[in-house]
Scaffold this active site. Sequence first.
Site, PDB file in Angstrom:
ATOM      1  N   GLY A  10       0.843  -1.204   0.000  1.00  0.00           N
ATOM      2  CA  GLY A  10       0.000   0.000   0.000  1.00  0.00           C
ATOM      3  C   GLY A  10       0.873   1.246   0.000  1.00  0.00           C
ATOM      4  N   ARG A  71       1.049  -4.855  -5.814  1.00  0.00           N
ATOM      5  CA  ARG A  71       1.134  -6.117  -5.085  1.00  0.00           C
ATOM      6  C   ARG A  71       1.531  -7.162  -6.122  1.00  0.00           C
ATOM      7  NH1 ARG A  71      -2.623  -3.406  -1.567  1.00  0.00           N
ATOM      8  NH2 ARG A  71      -1.537  -3.307   0.420  1.00  0.00           N
ATOM      9  N   ASP A 102       4.854  -4.770   6.235  1.00  0.00           N
ATOM     10  CA  ASP A 102       5.260  -6.099   6.707  1.00  0.00           C
ATOM     11  C   ASP A 102       5.466  -7.091   5.552  1.00  0.00           C
ATOM     12  OD1 ASP A 102       5.295  -7.980   9.192  1.00  0.00           O
ATOM     13  OD2 ASP A 102       3.929  -8.940   7.774  1.00  0.00           O
ATOM     14  N   THR A 125       4.342   2.647   5.469  1.00  0.00           N
ATOM     15  CA  THR A 125       2.944   2.182   5.554  1.00  0.00           C
ATOM     16  C   THR A 125       2.179   3.092   6.500  1.00  0.00           C
ATOM     17  OG1 THR A 125       1.495   0.444   6.405  1.00  0.00           O
ATOM     18  CG2 THR A 125       3.714   0.437   7.248  1.00  0.00           C
ATOM     19  N   ASP A 127      -0.209   2.203   8.312  1.00  0.00           N
ATOM     20  CA  ASP A 127      -0.849   1.414   9.378  1.00  0.00           C
ATOM     21  C   ASP A 127      -0.131   1.429  10.730  1.00  0.00           C
ATOM     22  OD1 ASP A 127      -2.873   0.647   7.666  1.00  0.00           O
ATOM     23  OD2 ASP A 127      -1.766  -1.103   6.941  1.00  0.00           O
ATOM     24  N   ASP A 129       1.955  -0.741  11.753  1.00  0.00           N
ATOM     25  CA  ASP A 129       1.795  -2.106  12.264  1.00  0.00           C
ATOM     26  C   ASP A 129       3.108  -2.888  12.321  1.00  0.00           C
ATOM     27  OD1 ASP A 129       2.097  -2.209   9.545  1.00  0.00           O
ATOM     28  OD2 ASP A 129       0.492  -3.641   9.185  1.00  0.00           O
ATOM     29  N   ARG A 171      -6.814  -2.715   9.531  1.00  0.00           N
ATOM     30  CA  ARG A 171      -7.480  -4.030   9.582  1.00  0.00           C
ATOM     31  C   ARG A 171      -7.106  -4.797  10.833  1.00  0.00           C
ATOM     32  NH1 ARG A 171      -6.118  -5.043   3.974  1.00  0.00           N
ATOM     33  NH2 ARG A 171      -7.687  -3.942   2.779  1.00  0.00           N
TER      34      ARG A 171
END
Length: 320
Positions: A10, A71, A102, A125, A127, A129, A171
């Site tokens: 992303g 992707r 990740d 990213t 996120d 995460d 998510r």
Amino acid sequence: MRVGILTSGGDAPGMNACVRAVVRGCIYYGMEVIGIHQGYEGLLNDDMEMLQTSSVADIIHRGGTILQTARCARFENDEGILDAYENLRKHGIEALVVIGGDGTMRGALRLHELTRMRVFGLPGTIDNDLAYTDFTIGFDTSVNTALNAIGNIRDTSSSHGRTTIIEVMGRDCGDIALHAGLAGGAETIIIPERPFDLDDIVKKLQAGRARGKRHSIIVKAEGAAISSADLAAVLTERMGGVEVKVVILGYIQRGGSPTARDRILASRTGVRCVELIREGVSNAAIGIKGDTIVDYPLSVALAMEKDSHLEYQRICDILL
Ligand code: ADP
């Protein structure tokens, strides 16, 4: 020495600032840089170009990624990775820098394990995460975008006396919700990492109304255990028909000009990455802990478990 660079997964605001830092850092130290388009997909398709100082001029403030991202399912198996390695060898690339999340870093690690290619991961990213770094590049911009939206929605919620559920990205990781909700003075924050109790939420909203509060904001991460539509329906029913609106922020959180914080994180981690390449390190993930730029072997970085949300949850429990 020739270095390859790609952005993958992303996109995130600040990826361009990071590409710029790696390209300019490499050139400063006398290394060549090849930009690979569309992540691992472009690596497999041999879609790349030599980058110069001027190639990365006027991009520090731009969202998205000039290298584009994609992707790539082919890269998820070993045959694909070995094909990609052949292209790296063909172009004389001795170190590969990947900017992504990740998945991107796991792909780079597998490439290293299979071929001993030198690989370096930079955390791009929204996120947040990745456990090995306090912050990822793009996260701060997304939080600020969500925060601005919360401010705007608060104005109209207040005028109409509504409860509004604002759904933000995340998510598996609720950091955007946690940070934007904390900074935006949300009444309730719902994240995937923590079970929530509908009774508590209803009680809190009712207590607010009893105190004369005319509106409430609930910030919910997309991956939380209940959908926003279901939550709105349950709250409307349990609160005697009070109007509950849902606003899904969606892709606006991915775009936009990066904040100063993201540009500086991108610049610092990018330069550190170039220094590690010069030092002969074989593989690393680069990030930030406190205000210190850190690096770990990729396998170590990716095995870490994230717990930074616990501290933010504690603050929310006291303040919300
Ligand atoms: P992000 O990097 O933002 O987490 P993805 O999870 O979509 O995004 O990963 C980006 C790309 O990285 C994937 O399309 C794939 O090519 C590669 N990738 C992801 N996971 C792996 C893996 N376990 N092994 C090899 N490559 C992977």
